[in-house]
Design a protein around this motif. Structure first.
Motif, PDB file in Angstrom:
ATOM      1  N   ASN A  38      54.018 -12.330  27.819  1.00 46.29           N
ATOM      2  CA  ASN A  38      55.708 -12.915  27.288  1.00 46.29           C
ATOM      3  C   ASN A  38      55.719 -13.262  25.919  1.00 46.29           C
ATOM      4  OD1 ASN A  38      58.232 -13.264  28.129  1.00 46.29           O
ATOM      5  ND2 ASN A  38      58.129 -15.547  28.474  1.00 46.29           N
ATOM      6  N   ARG A  39      54.646 -12.680  25.107  1.00 47.86           N
ATOM      7  CA  ARG A  39      54.696 -12.763  23.456  1.00 47.86           C
ATOM      8  C   ARG A  39      55.099 -11.441  23.323  1.00 47.86           C
ATOM      9  NH1 ARG A  39      48.996 -15.299  22.021  1.00 47.86           N
ATOM     10  NH2 ARG A  39      49.468 -13.929  20.735  1.00 47.86           N
ATOM     11  N   LYS A  40      55.518 -11.368  21.946  1.00 46.76           N
ATOM     12  CA  LYS A  40      55.990 -10.152  21.272  1.00 46.76           C
ATOM     13  C   LYS A  40      54.730  -9.702  20.505  1.00 46.76           C
ATOM     14  CE  LYS A  40      60.558 -12.376  20.209  1.00 46.76           C
ATOM     15  NZ  LYS A  40      61.493 -11.876  21.129  1.00 46.76           N
ATOM     16  N   HIS A  41      54.471  -8.315  20.701  1.00 45.75           N
ATOM     17  CA  HIS A  41      53.493  -7.649  20.309  1.00 45.75           C
ATOM     18  C   HIS A  41      53.997  -6.428  19.452  1.00 45.75           C
ATOM     19  CE1 HIS A  41      50.324  -9.721  22.531  1.00 45.75           C
ATOM     20  NE2 HIS A  41      51.526  -9.875  23.666  1.00 45.75           N
ATOM     21  N   GLU A  42      53.424  -6.351  18.091  1.00 46.52           N
ATOM     22  CA  GLU A  42      54.002  -5.331  17.511  1.00 46.52           C
ATOM     23  C   GLU A  42      53.231  -4.049  17.346  1.00 46.52           C
ATOM     24  OE1 GLU A  42      55.134  -6.537  13.684  1.00 46.52           O
ATOM     25  OE2 GLU A  42      56.149  -8.414  14.227  1.00 46.52           O
ATOM     26  N   PHE A  43      53.718  -2.913  17.284  1.00 39.76           N
ATOM     27  CA  PHE A  43      53.118  -1.620  17.311  1.00 39.76           C
ATOM     28  C   PHE A  43      53.702  -0.879  16.009  1.00 39.76           C
ATOM     29  CE2 PHE A  43      52.741  -2.953  21.446  1.00 39.76           C
ATOM     30  CZ  PHE A  43      51.414  -2.766  21.713  1.00 39.76           C
ATOM     31  N   THR A  44      52.972   0.023  15.196  1.00 43.45           N
ATOM     32  CA  THR A  44      53.344   0.724  14.256  1.00 43.45           C
ATOM     33  C   THR A  44      52.927   2.164  14.464  1.00 43.45           C
ATOM     34  OG1 THR A  44      52.862  -1.083  12.685  1.00 43.45           O
ATOM     35  CG2 THR A  44      53.228   0.967  11.830  1.00 43.45           C
ATOM     36  N   VAL A  45      53.841   2.994  14.457  1.00 41.76           N
ATOM     37  CA  VAL A  45      53.959   4.395  14.625  1.00 41.76           C
ATOM     38  C   VAL A  45      53.901   5.103  13.351  1.00 41.76           C
ATOM     39  CG1 VAL A  45      54.679   6.444  15.461  1.00 41.76           C
ATOM     40  CG2 VAL A  45      54.968   4.504  16.506  1.00 41.76           C
ATOM     41  N   THR A  46      52.692   5.638  12.482  1.00 36.24           N
ATOM     42  CA  THR A  46      52.743   6.040  11.190  1.00 36.24           C
ATOM     43  C   THR A  46      51.952   7.528  11.214  1.00 36.24           C
ATOM     44  OG1 THR A  46      52.035   3.817  10.226  1.00 36.24           O
ATOM     45  CG2 THR A  46      51.351   5.779   8.974  1.00 36.24           C
ATOM     46  N   TYR A  47      52.410   8.571  10.652  1.00 41.61           N
ATOM     47  CA  TYR A  47      52.514   9.751  10.636  1.00 41.61           C
ATOM     48  C   TYR A  47      52.661  10.402   9.244  1.00 41.61           C
ATOM     49  CZ  TYR A  47      52.375  15.008  11.269  1.00 41.61           C
ATOM     50  OH  TYR A  47      52.042  16.220  10.963  1.00 41.61           O
ATOM     51  N   ARG A  48      51.757  11.078   8.658  1.00 40.53           N
ATOM     52  CA  ARG A  48      51.944  11.700   7.119  1.00 40.53           C
ATOM     53  C   ARG A  48      51.882  13.107   7.341  1.00 40.53           C
ATOM     54  NH1 ARG A  48      51.690  10.855   1.703  1.00 40.53           N
ATOM     55  NH2 ARG A  48      50.518  12.079   0.460  1.00 40.53           N
ATOM     56  N   ASN A  49      52.805  13.824   6.553  1.00 41.00           N
ATOM     57  CA  ASN A  49      53.118  15.144   6.556  1.00 41.00           C
ATOM     58  C   ASN A  49      52.151  15.900   5.747  1.00 41.00           C
ATOM     59  OD1 ASN A  49      54.032  17.866   6.641  1.00 41.00           O
ATOM     60  ND2 ASN A  49      55.916  17.562   6.258  1.00 41.00           N
ATOM     61  N   GLU A  50      50.915  16.203   6.035  1.00 43.71           N
ATOM     62  CA  GLU A  50      50.034  16.793   5.136  1.00 43.71           C
ATOM     63  C   GLU A  50      50.192  18.445   5.061  1.00 43.71           C
ATOM     64  OE1 GLU A  50      47.821  14.981   3.593  1.00 43.71           O
ATOM     65  OE2 GLU A  50      47.630  13.235   4.776  1.00 43.71           O
ATOM     66  N   SER A  51      51.183  18.902   5.751  1.00 45.96           N
ATOM     67  CA  SER A  51      51.242  20.371   5.304  1.00 45.96           C
ATOM     68  C   SER A  51      52.138  20.464   4.049  1.00 45.96           C
ATOM     69  CB  SER A  51      52.122  20.808   6.367  1.00 45.96           C
ATOM     70  OG  SER A  51      53.595  20.657   6.478  1.00 45.96           O
ATOM     71  N   SER A  52      52.354  21.695   3.582  1.00 39.27           N
ATOM     72  CA  SER A  52      52.962  22.130   2.403  1.00 39.27           C
ATOM     73  C   SER A  52      54.569  22.309   2.628  1.00 39.27           C
ATOM     74  CB  SER A  52      52.728  23.292   1.699  1.00 39.27           C
ATOM     75  OG  SER A  52      52.499  24.631   2.525  1.00 39.27           O
ATOM     76  N   ALA A  53      54.727  22.305   3.867  1.00 41.66           N
ATOM     77  CA  ALA A  53      56.305  22.533   4.215  1.00 41.66           C
ATOM     78  C   ALA A  53      57.223  21.183   4.886  1.00 41.66           C
ATOM     79  CB  ALA A  53      56.459  23.652   5.440  1.00 41.66           C
ATOM     80  N   ASP A  54      58.248  21.123   4.842  1.00 39.79           N
ATOM     81  CA  ASP A  54      59.157  19.907   5.419  1.00 39.79           C
ATOM     82  C   ASP A  54      58.762  19.956   7.024  1.00 39.79           C
ATOM     83  OD1 ASP A  54      59.988  19.188   3.152  1.00 39.79           O
ATOM     84  OD2 ASP A  54      61.918  19.925   3.560  1.00 39.79           O
ATOM     85  N   GLN A  55      58.542  19.073   7.619  1.00 37.89           N
ATOM     86  CA  GLN A  55      58.572  18.773   9.312  1.00 37.89           C
ATOM     87  C   GLN A  55      59.653  17.934   9.771  1.00 37.89           C
ATOM     88  OE1 GLN A  55      54.652  17.177   9.827  1.00 37.89           O
ATOM     89  NE2 GLN A  55      53.856  19.274  10.532  1.00 37.89           N
ATOM     90  N   THR A  56      59.978  18.510  10.999  1.00 36.77           N
ATOM     91  CA  THR A  56      60.941  17.862  11.897  1.00 36.77           C
ATOM     92  C   THR A  56      60.069  16.954  12.900  1.00 36.77           C
ATOM     93  OG1 THR A  56      62.755  19.304  11.644  1.00 36.77           O
ATOM     94  CG2 THR A  56      62.936  17.621  13.506  1.00 36.77           C
ATOM     95  N   VAL A  57      59.905  15.716  12.759  1.00 36.78           N
ATOM     96  CA  VAL A  57      59.021  14.877  13.587  1.00 36.78           C
ATOM     97  C   VAL A  57      60.118  13.579  14.324  1.00 36.78           C
ATOM     98  CG1 VAL A  57      57.497  14.947  12.047  1.00 36.78           C
ATOM     99  CG2 VAL A  57      58.833  13.310  11.575  1.00 36.78           C
ATOM    100  N   ALA A  58      59.804  13.062  15.439  1.00 27.44           N
ATOM    101  CA  ALA A  58      60.402  11.901  15.956  1.00 27.44           C
ATOM    102  C   ALA A  58      59.025  10.951  16.544  1.00 27.44           C
ATOM    103  CB  ALA A  58      61.090  12.374  16.808  1.00 27.44           C
ATOM    104  N   PRO A  59      59.105   9.668  16.126  1.00 29.05           N
ATOM    105  CA  PRO A  59      58.301   8.673  16.543  1.00 29.05           C
ATOM    106  C   PRO A  59      58.644   8.432  18.169  1.00 29.05           C
ATOM    107  CG  PRO A  59      59.862   7.522  15.295  1.00 29.05           C
ATOM    108  CD  PRO A  59      60.105   9.114  15.137  1.00 29.05           C
ATOM    109  N   GLN A  60      57.553   8.007  18.970  1.00 32.24           N
ATOM    110  CA  GLN A  60      58.026   7.674  20.278  1.00 32.24           C
ATOM    111  C   GLN A  60      56.932   6.670  20.907  1.00 32.24           C
ATOM    112  OE1 GLN A  60      57.313  10.701  23.225  1.00 32.24           O
ATOM    113  NE2 GLN A  60      59.240  10.260  24.193  1.00 32.24           N
ATOM    114  N   LEU A  61      57.367   5.735  21.641  1.00 37.16           N
ATOM    115  CA  LEU A  61      56.335   4.966  22.363  1.00 37.16           C
ATOM    116  C   LEU A  61      56.431   5.447  23.882  1.00 37.16           C
ATOM    117  CD1 LEU A  61      56.857   1.350  21.067  1.00 37.16           C
ATOM    118  CD2 LEU A  61      55.132   2.774  20.600  1.00 37.16           C
ATOM    119  N   LEU A  62      55.433   5.585  24.655  1.00 38.13           N
ATOM    120  CA  LEU A  62      55.057   5.780  25.763  1.00 38.13           C
ATOM    121  C   LEU A  62      54.638   4.569  26.529  1.00 38.13           C
ATOM    122  CD1 LEU A  62      53.426   9.208  26.198  1.00 38.13           C
ATOM    123  CD2 LEU A  62      56.048   8.741  26.219  1.00 38.13           C
TER     124      LEU A  62
END
Length: 162
Positions: A58-82
């Motif tokens: 019953n306590r609040k627990h924090e989660f961080t979603v981090t992703y770095r685009n290492e490619s040379s092109a733009d990427q379409t991305v979406a963070p998600q929690l399962l």
């Protein structure tokens, strides 16, 4: 591959097959399906991040979603929690937990959850964005377990779109 990932991927495949089936139903259905398919992007891959047990305290627990685009092109991305149920059940319900996401102003907004095959998940369509080459995506989530009997695993990930 875990059985939970298999369940989620099977459900995703079933949706894709259903959309394809509509396309062969006739010209009117095909036109409708084509418009819907154009509006919905399909992930081509997922970057899995470290998982954590679902803490039923019953306590609040924090989660961080981090992703770095290492490619040379733009990427379409979406963070998600399962939030995955135990393999042997019982399956989690959206009412078992509360998920919030930190806004750019530092406030916490509730995030609606969907449920399929024992997995609760956040929507990908509302979180898609373009990540430029070399840029980093960082999203902060907070989970509170509302049902003390709830058990499971928090599985953060990033969807990559083609």
């Amino acid at each position: 591959m875990s059985s939970k990932n298999s369940r989620f991927r099977v459900a995703f495949l079933a949706l894709a097959v259903a959309l394809a089936g509509l396309a062969v139903a006739g010209p009117a259905a095909a036109a409708t399906t084509h418009q819907a398919a154009a509006a919905v992007s399909v992930p081509v891959d997922f970057v899995d991040l470290p998982t954590a047990p679902l803490a039923a305290d019953n306590r609040k627990h924090e989660f961080t979603v981090t992703y770095r685009n290492e490619s040379s092109a733009d990427q379409t991305v979406a963070p998600q929690l399962l939030v995955e149920s135990p393999d042997a059940g019982p399956f989690l319900e959206p009412s078992d937990i509360k998920v919030e996401q930190r806004t750019a102003t530092g406030c916490w907004d509730a995030v609606p959850l969907a449920s399929q095959t024992g997995t609760l998940y956040t929507d990908l369509s509302t979180t898609q964005r373009t990540l430029h080459s070399g840029d980093t995506l960082t999203e902060h989530y907070r989970i509170t377990v509302l049902d003390p009997e709830a058990e499971g695993t928090v599985h953060p990930r990033v969807a990559l779109f083609g």
